[in-house]
Design an enzyme around this catalytic site. Structure first.
Site, PDB file in Angstrom:
ATOM      1  N   SER A 194       0.807  -1.221   0.000  1.00  8.68           N
ATOM      2  CA  SER A 194       0.000   0.000   0.000  1.00  8.68           C
ATOM      3  C   SER A 194       0.840   1.271   0.000  1.00  8.68           C
ATOM      4  CB  SER A 194      -0.925   0.013   1.220  1.00  8.68           C
ATOM      5  OG  SER A 194      -0.179  -0.088   2.425  1.00  8.68           O
TER       6      SER A 194
ATOM      7  N   GLY B 191      -1.843  -4.338   1.306  1.00 13.96           N
ATOM      8  CA  GLY B 191      -1.906  -5.584   2.047  1.00 13.96           C
ATOM      9  C   GLY B 191      -0.953  -6.663   1.580  1.00 13.96           C
TER      10      GLY B 191
ATOM     11  N   ASP C 109      -2.850   6.727  10.136  1.00 13.01           N
ATOM     12  CA  ASP C 109      -3.333   5.608  10.946  1.00 13.01           C
ATOM     13  C   ASP C 109      -2.165   4.885  11.610  1.00 13.01           C
ATOM     14  OD1 ASP C 109      -2.176   4.495   8.730  1.00 13.01           O
ATOM     15  OD2 ASP C 109      -3.846   3.162   8.232  1.00 13.01           O
TER      16      ASP C 109
ATOM     17  N   HIS D  84       0.156   4.229   7.408  1.00  8.17           N
ATOM     18  CA  HIS D  84       0.158   4.789   6.056  1.00  8.17           C
ATOM     19  C   HIS D  84       0.462   6.284   6.076  1.00  8.17           C
ATOM     20  CE1 HIS D  84      -2.441   1.161   5.699  1.00  8.17           C
ATOM     21  NE2 HIS D  84      -1.725   1.006   4.598  1.00  8.17           N
TER      22      HIS D  84
END
Length: 214
Positions: A43, A70, A188, A191
């Site tokens: 990602s 992922g 988060d 990311h």
């Protein structure tokens, strides 16, 4: 046997076939386009394609983005062994993968990344390989952050043996003096935010400009 160094197709847990659809789209892109730069990985790579950094700097380099959120090292190995490196001869291949290998040790993850670099080198012997260090993760100090750091330290030694390969640090200092990571950098705590992408990928942009000019 090290599961991080074995090619494995991503399990279609949700049942919509998206992962395989993206893989097939990447193969179609490879057939239709002639990239100078190929980005592959998870990602961190996939989301890069949605940033101003990509639009302003990497897209003009004739870059393709083969990132899937992922993905583990095994998932990426499967994709590379099943068509994503065919039909193209990029001058540079940029790799970021490994942080999703949560069940593997640092040594196993490093071996998985090493296996990917070896495969790229074998299939694209004229390409430079740029492996990006794994970013820190988690708001507070935690075992996964420690493992990513240990993985980077192993790669610094092992990748030195791979021809035309460089390991690049994309962490400009996301871990603050108190050991925490701000949501302004990793929204988060995994990311990158858009502003953090600018900081993290500036050295990648500089290196690519250098390699493409050679």
């Amino acid at each position: 046997m090290n599961s991080a160094a074995i090619a494995i197709e991503c399990e279609d847990v949700q049942g919509d076939g998206r992962w395989l659809s993206m893989h097939n789209r990447f193969i179609a892109d490879a057939k239709e386009k002639e990239p100078e730069v190929l980005f592959i990985g998870d990602s961190i790579i996939a989301n890069l394609g949605q940033t101003d950094m990509w639009t302003k700097h990497f897209a003009p380099m004739h870059a393709l983005n083969f990132g899937i959120g992922g993905d583990t090292t095994g998932n990426l190995l499967w994709r590379l062994q099943n068509g994503e490196l065919e039909f193209i001869e990029p001058k540079v291949v940029v790799v970021h993968v490994g942080t999703n290998n949560v069940k593997n040790t640092a040594e196993e993850v490093a071996e998985g990344i090493q296996t990917i670099a070896d495969l790229v080198s074998e299939k694209l012997p004229n390409s430079y390989i740029v492996v990006l260090m794994l970013l820190p993760r988690g708001q507070n100090p935690n075992p996964l952050r420690d493992k990513n750091k240990a993985t980077n330290e192993i790669l610094a030694k092992s990748l030195a043996l791979v021809p035309k390969t460089q390991l690049v640090n994309i962490d400009p200092g996301f871990v603050l003096p108190d050991g925490t990571i701000s949501h302004h950098d990793l929204y988060d705590y995994l990311h990158l935010t858009r502003n953090a992408y600018q900081r993290a990928f500036e050295p990648v942009c500089d290196l690519l400009q250098q390699l493409l000019s050679e």
